[in-house]
Design a protein around this motif. Structure first.
Motif, mmCIF file in Angstrom:
data_model
loop_
_atom_site.group_PDB
_atom_site.id
_atom_site.type_symbol
_atom_site.label_atom_id
_atom_site.label_comp_id
_atom_site.label_asym_id
_atom_site.label_seq_id
_atom_site.Cartn_x
_atom_site.Cartn_y
_atom_site.Cartn_z
ATOM 1 N N ARG A 193 -29.409 -33.304 -32.530
ATOM 2 C CA ARG A 193 -29.624 -34.161 -33.696
ATOM 3 C C ARG A 193 -29.607 -33.245 -34.899
ATOM 4 O O ARG A 193 -30.276 -32.206 -34.903
ATOM 5 C CB ARG A 193 -30.988 -34.873 -33.619
ATOM 6 C CG ARG A 193 -31.328 -35.542 -32.313
ATOM 7 C CD ARG A 193 -30.525 -36.758 -31.987
ATOM 8 N NE ARG A 193 -30.563 -37.798 -32.993
ATOM 9 C CZ ARG A 193 -30.024 -39.026 -32.787
ATOM 10 N NH1 ARG A 193 -29.445 -39.319 -31.613
ATOM 11 N NH2 ARG A 193 -30.048 -39.921 -33.731
ATOM 12 N N ASP A 194 -28.837 -33.607 -35.916
ATOM 13 C CA ASP A 194 -28.788 -32.730 -37.083
ATOM 14 C C ASP A 194 -29.979 -32.978 -38.010
ATOM 15 O O ASP A 194 -30.888 -33.736 -37.673
ATOM 16 C CB ASP A 194 -27.435 -32.834 -37.800
ATOM 17 C CG ASP A 194 -27.256 -34.135 -38.548
ATOM 18 O OD1 ASP A 194 -28.227 -34.912 -38.692
ATOM 19 O OD2 ASP A 194 -26.126 -34.383 -39.012
ATOM 20 N N ASP B 102 -24.818 -34.821 -32.937
ATOM 21 C CA ASP B 102 -23.685 -33.907 -33.024
ATOM 22 C C ASP B 102 -23.377 -33.464 -31.598
ATOM 23 O O ASP B 102 -24.260 -33.507 -30.725
ATOM 24 C CB ASP B 102 -24.035 -32.705 -33.925
ATOM 25 C CG ASP B 102 -22.795 -31.998 -34.465
ATOM 26 O OD1 ASP B 102 -21.687 -32.257 -33.972
ATOM 27 O OD2 ASP B 102 -22.960 -31.164 -35.373
ATOM 28 N N VAL B 103 -22.133 -33.093 -31.355
ATOM 29 C CA VAL B 103 -21.724 -32.739 -29.986
ATOM 30 C C VAL B 103 -20.791 -31.540 -29.975
ATOM 31 O O VAL B 103 -20.019 -31.331 -30.920
ATOM 32 C CB VAL B 103 -20.994 -33.925 -29.295
ATOM 33 C CG1 VAL B 103 -21.967 -35.059 -28.981
ATOM 34 C CG2 VAL B 103 -19.835 -34.441 -30.131
ATOM 35 N N LYS C 271 -17.320 -25.130 -35.212
ATOM 36 C CA LYS C 271 -18.690 -25.231 -34.705
ATOM 37 C C LYS C 271 -19.470 -23.974 -35.066
ATOM 38 O O LYS C 271 -18.979 -22.859 -34.865
ATOM 39 C CB LYS C 271 -18.681 -25.368 -33.175
ATOM 40 C CG LYS C 271 -17.775 -26.474 -32.623
ATOM 41 C CD LYS C 271 -18.374 -27.858 -32.810
ATOM 42 C CE LYS C 271 -17.469 -28.927 -32.208
ATOM 43 N NZ LYS C 271 -18.016 -30.272 -32.316
ATOM 44 N N SER D 115 -23.799 -26.982 -35.312
ATOM 45 C CA SER D 115 -23.369 -27.905 -36.362
ATOM 46 C C SER D 115 -21.845 -27.919 -36.432
ATOM 47 O O SER D 115 -21.204 -26.871 -36.407
ATOM 48 C CB SER D 115 -23.967 -27.470 -37.710
ATOM 49 O OG SER D 115 -23.693 -28.433 -38.711
ATOM 50 N N THR D 116 -21.295 -29.119 -36.520
ATOM 51 C CA THR D 116 -19.843 -29.294 -36.581
ATOM 52 C C THR D 116 -19.379 -29.463 -38.021
ATOM 53 O O THR D 116 -20.015 -30.186 -38.792
ATOM 54 C CB THR D 116 -19.442 -30.564 -35.793
ATOM 55 O OG1 THR D 116 -19.866 -30.415 -34.445
ATOM 56 C CG2 THR D 116 -17.934 -30.805 -35.845
ATOM 57 N N TYR D 117 -18.279 -28.830 -38.376
ATOM 58 C CA TYR D 117 -17.630 -29.009 -39.676
ATOM 59 C C TYR D 117 -16.177 -29.401 -39.432
ATOM 60 O O TYR D 117 -15.474 -28.697 -38.713
ATOM 61 C CB TYR D 117 -17.718 -27.714 -40.513
ATOM 62 C CG TYR D 117 -19.150 -27.317 -40.776
ATOM 63 C CD1 TYR D 117 -19.813 -27.755 -41.912
ATOM 64 C CD2 TYR D 117 -19.853 -26.549 -39.845
ATOM 65 C CE1 TYR D 117 -21.141 -27.422 -42.128
ATOM 66 C CE2 TYR D 117 -21.192 -26.220 -40.050
ATOM 67 C CZ TYR D 117 -21.826 -26.659 -41.197
ATOM 68 O OH TYR D 117 -23.142 -26.339 -41.405
ATOM 69 N N TRP E 295 -27.347 -23.683 -43.416
ATOM 70 C CA TRP E 295 -27.759 -24.315 -42.164
ATOM 71 C C TRP E 295 -28.336 -23.265 -41.205
ATOM 72 O O TRP E 295 -29.406 -23.472 -40.609
ATOM 73 C CB TRP E 295 -26.554 -25.030 -41.526
ATOM 74 C CG TRP E 295 -26.823 -25.527 -40.156
ATOM 75 C CD1 TRP E 295 -27.377 -26.722 -39.798
ATOM 76 C CD2 TRP E 295 -26.586 -24.817 -38.933
ATOM 77 N NE1 TRP E 295 -27.490 -26.802 -38.434
ATOM 78 C CE2 TRP E 295 -27.014 -25.651 -37.882
ATOM 79 C CE3 TRP E 295 -26.047 -23.561 -38.623
ATOM 80 C CZ2 TRP E 295 -26.917 -25.260 -36.532
ATOM 81 C CZ3 TRP E 295 -25.954 -23.171 -37.302
ATOM 82 C CH2 TRP E 295 -26.392 -24.019 -36.277
ATOM 83 N N LEU F 3 -18.404 -31.716 -45.057
ATOM 84 C CA LEU F 3 -17.470 -31.513 -43.936
ATOM 85 C C LEU F 3 -18.173 -31.724 -42.599
ATOM 86 O O LEU F 3 -17.537 -32.037 -41.595
ATOM 87 C CB LEU F 3 -16.874 -30.094 -43.993
ATOM 88 C CG LEU F 3 -16.006 -29.790 -45.213
ATOM 89 C CD1 LEU F 3 -15.704 -28.295 -45.299
ATOM 90 C CD2 LEU F 3 -14.699 -30.585 -45.145
ATOM 91 N N HIS F 4 -19.479 -31.517 -42.600
ATOM 92 C CA HIS F 4 -20.276 -31.818 -41.403
ATOM 93 C C HIS F 4 -20.653 -33.293 -41.344
ATOM 94 O O HIS F 4 -20.477 -33.946 -40.313
ATOM 95 C CB HIS F 4 -21.541 -30.953 -41.365
ATOM 96 C CG HIS F 4 -22.577 -31.478 -40.421
ATOM 97 N ND1 HIS F 4 -22.403 -31.419 -39.050
ATOM 98 C CD2 HIS F 4 -23.748 -32.117 -40.628
ATOM 99 C CE1 HIS F 4 -23.454 -31.982 -38.460
ATOM 100 N NE2 HIS F 4 -24.274 -32.407 -39.391
ATOM 101 N N PHE G 38 -18.608 -36.142 -39.883
ATOM 102 C CA PHE G 38 -18.468 -36.187 -38.427
ATOM 103 C C PHE G 38 -19.418 -37.226 -37.826
ATOM 104 O O PHE G 38 -19.181 -37.711 -36.712
ATOM 105 C CB PHE G 38 -18.741 -34.795 -37.841
ATOM 106 C CG PHE G 38 -18.321 -34.619 -36.402
ATOM 107 C CD1 PHE G 38 -17.027 -34.926 -35.994
ATOM 108 C CD2 PHE G 38 -19.215 -34.125 -35.455
ATOM 109 C CE1 PHE G 38 -16.634 -34.754 -34.658
ATOM 110 C CE2 PHE G 38 -18.840 -33.950 -34.130
ATOM 111 C CZ PHE G 38 -17.545 -34.263 -33.732
ATOM 112 N N THR H 195 -19.770 -39.470 -34.299
ATOM 113 C CA THR H 195 -20.836 -39.336 -33.302
ATOM 114 C C THR H 195 -21.748 -40.556 -33.262
ATOM 115 O O THR H 195 -22.224 -40.920 -32.183
ATOM 116 C CB THR H 195 -21.681 -38.080 -33.576
ATOM 117 O OG1 THR H 195 -22.164 -38.127 -34.923
ATOM 118 C CG2 THR H 195 -20.843 -36.824 -33.378
#
Lengths: 317, 317
Positions: free
Chosen positions: A114-115, A121-122, A151, A169-171, A257, B218-219, B222, B226
């Motif tokens: 969880r962000d 997020d995955v 990532k 964290s994904t961008y 982050w 950018l994050h 996403f 999700t």
């Protein structure tokens, strides 16, 4: 390279666009590799058995375990391997392994978290690279895996020293660049060039990393149109300018982050194509961070570790 | 509506995707309008004479001046009308007017400025709407013109009380939404719905306006993948969530930008389609700002003012 040549494991890094298979020896060394444009988006009508046969070729004859990671284990893949919630000890990742109904393949699951806004997020595939990296690097790690979806992951040893993924964290940086270049007005003035225009890339990176508000990115990218319009940027350098801006914005956000997750910000590991890793290295350096690039077969190393943990193979030196 | 019905000016708002013509009376009132899908991107091989004839129809017979604004005056249009650098007094905008080689049309130029990073920015067409607005609203104005490229403009009276455009800023919000929905992975899980899901839109807007770092956008986008993946957002609401996030990010950045240019932040004028203006109104309200929507024929009103300034027409009441 391995000291012996007997195959103990077939390790597969099977993603959305491409698939790669490694022959791994019983000491964990990679003996050989094969790849094919058989990413799951290219496999029609669920014909994964045939795709696997095509990827492996005569390696099909080898009576050794087969372990895969990546999008092959997603809902759009062969069979869904579960997401393991974060934080997760790397030693526990093997518990996510599932087997295909016909027993053709074991598949590693992904990780969810969880962000900061409590949005899921995955990652799927990248966790296996991190297992491979952690087998060769000690202590806390900040790992950046650039690509379509970049990532950032923080690995910290638990109180017993066992490495744990505490956050990621994904961008969508790579996909954002692609859709803007191919489908927006920004791409219309871009012309091709064969090498990176480092000056234009850095100019974009400085802009992207210095933006004052999140939505300011929606303004700043417009510079990739106005600068060539006013003859202040060559059309052949515009793509590099935009690429630098997006990566610069990602790195600035990723640093904040990572700091929130108590990662050390002096350096990061990079895992990705050499072209992308070089671009990220430049931007990290701009931000005062050093970068080290992981070996290209790090996914195979991770799969070996996970196969050991799952008891699919045993180490023999 | 005008008190008399004699045409004094044909006013044309001629943009990238569509073209609109207004018949304006000698007191500045709009008598009638016509539109056609003859935006400059639909005009082949420079056939602007034919496109104009098709748009005007029997209005071609009227022997009155014709004044156009918008992308028809860009390098890709009929003839390039110059950019006037910012700050610019609205009363001086008429100086940018050029005429087509065959005398068919007068065209208003655009405005350019340098942003906080000294990168050029441009508007073309929106300045004429602002002239129209300034003719009906006094004092300092914060104007937001949502669309493919959303424009924020600050108008401030000079020491003599004459309105001046002191700064503007472009946000590629609309185009960003379109390319992400149509060409990125985010669009793949989106399904259609006929009405705005206000709750999902607000959820996105809260997220987009609260982001902490530029690249965090950018994050955050996403999440549009999700959240439906984890059954935390209905696929039919995902587009509204993403729309809210992008507009939220724009408004947060625009507010900071406007504050730097000493605009009052209590309220803003909106000029755009009613659907978009309603979305922006919701987000502005979320940020404690009131919104007023300009009349839909504000471009015609602006063209009338510019025609007066240029001496193309004279007012008679």
């Amino acid at each position: 390279v391995s000291g012996n040549s007997i195959t103990a494991l077939l390790a597969l890094d099977w993603g959305t666009t491409s698939a790669r298979a490694y022959r791994v020896a019983s000491d964990g060394g990679v003996l050989d590799e094969r790849s094919a444009a058989l990413g799951i988006q290219h496999v029609r009508d669920g014909a994964f058995v045939q795709a696997l046969a095509s990827l492996l070729g005569d390696w099909r004859e080898l009576t050794v375990p087969r372990l895969a990671c990546g999008m092959i284990g997603s809902r759009q893949g062969w069979i869904e391997a579960p997401y393991c919630p974060c934080p997760v000890a790397l030693a526990n990742l093997a518990r996510t392994i599932v087997q295909t109904p016909g027993g053709e393949l074991h598949i590693v699951g992904g990780i969810s978290c969880r962000d900061d806004a409590d949005v899921p997020d995955v990652i799927r595939g990248e966790e296996t690279q991190i297992v491979g990296l952690a087998a060769m690097a000690d202590g806390s790690l900040l790992v950046i895996q650039p690509g379509t979806h970049s990532k950032w992951t923080v690995v910290v040893p638990d109180r017993n020293g066992a490495p744990e993924i505490v956050a990621f964290s994904t961008y969508m940086t790579g996909e954002m660049f692609a859709v803007l270049r191919e489908h927006s007005i920004l791409g219309r003035m871009m012309t091709e060039r064969s090498t990176l225009d480092t000056a234009a890339f850095l100019r974009g990176a400085r802009r992207g990393s210095a933006l004052s508000a999140p939505g300011e990115l929606l303004h700043a990218i417009f510079g990739a149109r106005t600068l060539p319009l006013f003859d202040e940027l060559d059309p052949s350098s515009t793509a590099d300018y935009l690429s630098g801006m997006l990566i610069g914005a990602e790195v600035a956000a990723g640093r904040q982050w990572a700091a929130r997750h108590r990662a050390a910000l002096d350096g990061a590991w990079l895992a990705g194509t050499s072209v992308l890793c070089e671009r990220y290295r430049i931007v990290l350096e701009l931000c005062g961070m050093s970068a080290r690039v992981v070996p290209s077969d790090v996914a195979a190393r991770g799969l070996w570790q996970l196969a050991l943990q799952a008891g699919l193979v045993t180490r023999s030196l």
